[in-house]
Scaffold this motif. Sequence first.
Motif, PDB file in Angstrom:
ATOM      1  N   ALA A   1       0.796  -1.234   0.000  1.00  0.00           N
ATOM      2  CA  ALA A   1       0.000   0.000   0.000  1.00  0.00           C
ATOM      3  C   ALA A   1       0.832   1.289   0.000  1.00  0.00           C
ATOM      4  CB  ALA A   1      -0.972  -0.014   1.178  1.00  0.00           C
ATOM      5  N   PRO A   2       1.877   1.442   0.847  1.00  0.00           N
ATOM      6  CA  PRO A   2       2.631   2.700   0.837  1.00  0.00           C
ATOM      7  C   PRO A   2       3.463   2.918  -0.430  1.00  0.00           C
ATOM      8  CG  PRO A   2       2.907   1.536   2.914  1.00  0.00           C
ATOM      9  CD  PRO A   2       2.289   0.577   1.956  1.00  0.00           C
ATOM     10  N   LEU A   3       3.614   1.870  -1.247  1.00  0.00           N
ATOM     11  CA  LEU A   3       4.413   1.982  -2.465  1.00  0.00           C
ATOM     12  C   LEU A   3       3.582   2.452  -3.651  1.00  0.00           C
ATOM     13  CD1 LEU A   3       6.358  -1.408  -2.141  1.00  0.00           C
ATOM     14  CD2 LEU A   3       6.845   0.793  -1.042  1.00  0.00           C
ATOM     15  N   VAL A   4       2.272   2.604  -3.456  1.00  0.00           N
ATOM     16  CA  VAL A   4       1.366   2.923  -4.563  1.00  0.00           C
ATOM     17  C   VAL A   4       1.230   4.421  -4.854  1.00  0.00           C
ATOM     18  CG1 VAL A   4      -1.046   2.754  -5.342  1.00  0.00           C
ATOM     19  CG2 VAL A   4       0.077   0.778  -4.285  1.00  0.00           C
ATOM     20  N   PRO A   5       1.083   5.309  -3.847  1.00  0.00           N
ATOM     21  CA  PRO A   5       0.708   6.701  -4.142  1.00  0.00           C
ATOM     22  C   PRO A   5       1.650   7.457  -5.072  1.00  0.00           C
ATOM     23  CG  PRO A   5       0.338   6.221  -1.822  1.00  0.00           C
ATOM     24  CD  PRO A   5       1.068   5.046  -2.388  1.00  0.00           C
ATOM     25  N   LEU A   6       2.954   7.290  -4.930  1.00  0.00           N
ATOM     26  CA  LEU A   6       3.868   8.022  -5.815  1.00  0.00           C
ATOM     27  C   LEU A   6       3.784   7.503  -7.241  1.00  0.00           C
ATOM     28  CD1 LEU A   6       7.122   8.730  -3.766  1.00  0.00           C
ATOM     29  CD2 LEU A   6       5.175  10.226  -4.215  1.00  0.00           C
TER      30      LEU A   6
ATOM     31  N   GLY B   1      -1.684  11.716  -4.562  1.00  0.00           N
ATOM     32  CA  GLY B   1      -0.415  11.031  -4.710  1.00  0.00           C
ATOM     33  C   GLY B   1       0.604  11.395  -3.644  1.00  0.00           C
ATOM     34  N   VAL B   2       1.196  12.590  -3.748  1.00  0.00           N
ATOM     35  CA  VAL B   2       2.315  12.962  -2.874  1.00  0.00           C
ATOM     36  C   VAL B   2       1.870  13.091  -1.419  1.00  0.00           C
ATOM     37  CG1 VAL B   2       4.057  14.717  -2.405  1.00  0.00           C
ATOM     38  CG2 VAL B   2       3.523  14.107  -4.773  1.00  0.00           C
ATOM     39  N   LEU B   3       0.776  13.824  -1.162  1.00  0.00           N
ATOM     40  CA  LEU B   3       0.318  14.000   0.216  1.00  0.00           C
ATOM     41  C   LEU B   3      -0.081  12.665   0.844  1.00  0.00           C
ATOM     42  CD1 LEU B   3      -0.418  15.841   2.566  1.00  0.00           C
ATOM     43  CD2 LEU B   3      -2.677  16.193   1.524  1.00  0.00           C
ATOM     44  N   LEU B   4      -0.795  11.839   0.076  1.00  0.00           N
ATOM     45  CA  LEU B   4      -1.191  10.520   0.589  1.00  0.00           C
ATOM     46  C   LEU B   4       0.041   9.683   0.892  1.00  0.00           C
ATOM     47  CD1 LEU B   4      -3.192   8.293   1.237  1.00  0.00           C
ATOM     48  CD2 LEU B   4      -3.373   7.808  -1.206  1.00  0.00           C
ATOM     49  N   PHE B   5       1.048   9.748   0.031  1.00  0.00           N
ATOM     50  CA  PHE B   5       2.280   8.990   0.266  1.00  0.00           C
ATOM     51  C   PHE B   5       2.924   9.394   1.590  1.00  0.00           C
ATOM     52  CE2 PHE B   5       6.937   9.306   0.103  1.00  0.00           C
ATOM     53  CZ  PHE B   5       7.257   7.959   0.160  1.00  0.00           C
ATOM     54  N   ILE B   6       3.043  10.690   1.839  1.00  0.00           N
ATOM     55  CA  ILE B   6       3.703  11.155   3.070  1.00  0.00           C
ATOM     56  C   ILE B   6       2.978  10.645   4.307  1.00  0.00           C
ATOM     57  CG2 ILE B   6       4.263  13.210   4.427  1.00  0.00           C
ATOM     58  CD1 ILE B   6       4.684  14.693   1.747  1.00  0.00           C
ATOM     59  N   VAL B   7       1.654  10.810   4.323  1.00  0.00           N
ATOM     60  CA  VAL B   7       0.876  10.384   5.493  1.00  0.00           C
ATOM     61  C   VAL B   7       0.950   8.868   5.672  1.00  0.00           C
ATOM     62  CG1 VAL B   7      -1.438  10.295   6.500  1.00  0.00           C
ATOM     63  CG2 VAL B   7      -0.676  12.355   5.296  1.00  0.00           C
ATOM     64  N   LEU B   8       0.775   8.127   4.582  1.00  0.00           N
ATOM     65  CA  LEU B   8       0.740   6.670   4.687  1.00  0.00           C
ATOM     66  C   LEU B   8       2.112   6.100   5.011  1.00  0.00           C
ATOM     67  CD1 LEU B   8      -1.352   4.400   4.398  1.00  0.00           C
ATOM     68  CD2 LEU B   8      -0.591   4.104   2.037  1.00  0.00           C
ATOM     69  N   TRP B   9       3.163   6.685   4.450  1.00  0.00           N
ATOM     70  CA  TRP B   9       4.518   6.193   4.731  1.00  0.00           C
ATOM     71  C   TRP B   9       4.846   6.366   6.211  1.00  0.00           C
ATOM     72  CZ3 TRP B   9       7.876   3.447   1.833  1.00  0.00           C
ATOM     73  CH2 TRP B   9       9.183   3.319   2.318  1.00  0.00           C
TER      74      TRP B   9
ATOM     75  N   LEU C   1      -4.295  -5.471   8.323  1.00  0.00           N
ATOM     76  CA  LEU C   1      -5.399  -4.731   7.679  1.00  0.00           C
ATOM     77  C   LEU C   1      -5.308  -3.224   7.879  1.00  0.00           C
ATOM     78  CD1 LEU C   1      -8.537  -6.877   8.718  1.00  0.00           C
ATOM     79  CD2 LEU C   1      -7.072  -7.201   6.737  1.00  0.00           C
ATOM     80  N   ALA C   2      -4.534  -2.747   8.874  1.00  0.00           N
ATOM     81  CA  ALA C   2      -4.556  -1.321   9.198  1.00  0.00           C
ATOM     82  C   ALA C   2      -3.971  -0.459   8.084  1.00  0.00           C
ATOM     83  CB  ALA C   2      -3.805  -1.068  10.508  1.00  0.00           C
ATOM     84  N   VAL C   3      -2.826  -0.862   7.528  1.00  0.00           N
ATOM     85  CA  VAL C   3      -2.183  -0.045   6.496  1.00  0.00           C
ATOM     86  C   VAL C   3      -3.029  -0.038   5.224  1.00  0.00           C
ATOM     87  CG1 VAL C   3      -0.114   0.270   5.085  1.00  0.00           C
ATOM     88  CG2 VAL C   3       0.103  -0.453   7.468  1.00  0.00           C
ATOM     89  N   SER C   4      -3.529  -1.203   4.845  1.00  0.00           N
ATOM     90  CA  SER C   4      -4.408  -1.270   3.667  1.00  0.00           C
ATOM     91  C   SER C   4      -5.667  -0.444   3.895  1.00  0.00           C
ATOM     92  CB  SER C   4      -4.795  -2.719   3.372  1.00  0.00           C
ATOM     93  OG  SER C   4      -3.666  -3.499   3.085  1.00  0.00           O
ATOM     94  N   GLY C   5      -6.240  -0.539   5.092  1.00  0.00           N
ATOM     95  CA  GLY C   5      -7.438   0.230   5.398  1.00  0.00           C
ATOM     96  C   GLY C   5      -7.193   1.719   5.363  1.00  0.00           C
ATOM     97  N   MET C   6      -6.058   2.152   5.901  1.00  0.00           N
ATOM     98  CA  MET C   6      -5.738   3.577   5.888  1.00  0.00           C
ATOM     99  C   MET C   6      -5.545   4.073   4.463  1.00  0.00           C
ATOM    100  SD  MET C   6      -5.422   6.199   7.846  1.00  0.00           S
ATOM    101  CE  MET C   6      -5.158   5.512   9.488  1.00  0.00           C
ATOM    102  N   PHE C   7      -4.886   3.268   3.626  1.00  0.00           N
ATOM    103  CA  PHE C   7      -4.719   3.653   2.229  1.00  0.00           C
ATOM    104  C   PHE C   7      -6.065   3.811   1.543  1.00  0.00           C
ATOM    105  CE2 PHE C   7      -4.855   2.222  -2.183  1.00  0.00           C
ATOM    106  CZ  PHE C   7      -4.039   3.158  -2.781  1.00  0.00           C
TER     107      PHE C   7
ATOM    108  N   CYS D   1     -11.101   9.417   0.203  1.00  0.00           N
ATOM    109  CA  CYS D   1     -11.449  10.782   0.620  1.00  0.00           C
ATOM    110  C   CYS D   1     -10.737  11.824  -0.242  1.00  0.00           C
ATOM    111  CB  CYS D   1     -11.090  10.981   2.091  1.00  0.00           C
ATOM    112  SG  CYS D   1     -12.109  10.033   3.248  1.00  0.00           S
ATOM    113  N   ALA D   2      -9.432  11.594  -0.500  1.00  0.00           N
ATOM    114  CA  ALA D   2      -8.676  12.544  -1.314  1.00  0.00           C
ATOM    115  C   ALA D   2      -9.234  12.625  -2.722  1.00  0.00           C
ATOM    116  CB  ALA D   2      -7.197  12.144  -1.342  1.00  0.00           C
ATOM    117  N   ARG D   3      -9.528  11.477  -3.313  1.00  0.00           N
ATOM    118  CA  ARG D   3     -10.048  11.459  -4.682  1.00  0.00           C
ATOM    119  C   ARG D   3     -11.435  12.097  -4.740  1.00  0.00           C
ATOM    120  NH1 ARG D   3      -9.327   8.185  -9.344  1.00  0.00           N
ATOM    121  NH2 ARG D   3     -10.646   9.096 -10.963  1.00  0.00           N
TER     122      ARG D   3
END
Length: 265
Positions: free
Chosen positions: A126-131, A181-189, A199-205, A211-213
């Motif tokens: 999940a954290p590798l996706v936003p960028l 992309g960038v903002l979501l990456f920072i928060v999720l990373w 499930l927590a990291v996937s759920g947060m993503f 919400c962002a989209r």
Amino acid sequence: MPNPVAFTVFSWPVRWYGLMYMCAFVQFIALGRVRIKQPHLAAMGWKKEHLDDMLFYGVLGVIIGGRLGEVLFYNPAYYFSHPADIFAVWKGGMSFHGGFLGVLVAMAIWSRNVGRKWMDVMDFVAPLVPLGYAAGRIGNFINAELPGRPADPTLPWAMIWPNVDQLPRHPSPIYQALVDGVLLFIVLWLFARHPRPRLAVSGMFSLLYGCARFFTEYFRTPDYEVHFAGMTISAGQMLSIPMIVLGLVLLFFAYRKPAVKVLQN
């Protein structure tokens, strides 16, 4: 607007859109190698070889799922009338929601082959996706795809969108690259740097992206609009609602047991 063709090789055009996808795949490997060194993931036995295998499956999932999502979710009438264009991916037209589903399926197949739990794999990925998503949106911008809604002429960065009209418009792909992309990456990373329940990291993503989209879609000319709960929303917003719901459900199940223990104490 820049030329969509970056350069040519023996008269064969190499487009920025394709190069952006290449950048997305390269950053997956680069960030993945940083991520597997995090102590809580290293303890789970993640290795560099896993990244190469996941990338192969993930590329197939992104391309097949993203294209089918564009065909089925956004422009079915056009593509069913022009079936040959379904395979013309170099012209642009990749649905994130379709690509998301494609990656889910691809990672399910890979995790089954290697004997890992599917949601552990998704939490890792999940954290590798936003960028990578951000790179794709930059490709959309260079292709002059996804025009924004009309903007206030005094907005400093409002632009005349090629081949649409002479109205100043929001550069919506840039908004989505930065926010989704960038903002979501920072928060999720930052969230995923520390041990989290399954499930927590996937759920947060899923929650944050949905919400962002939903927000950034307000600045983009909708492919089509639908009526939902008394509101008129775009196709992208409609497809983001299930992601928000999924994120909330995953987070509920991820933190349910700790919450019960806290209440009992």
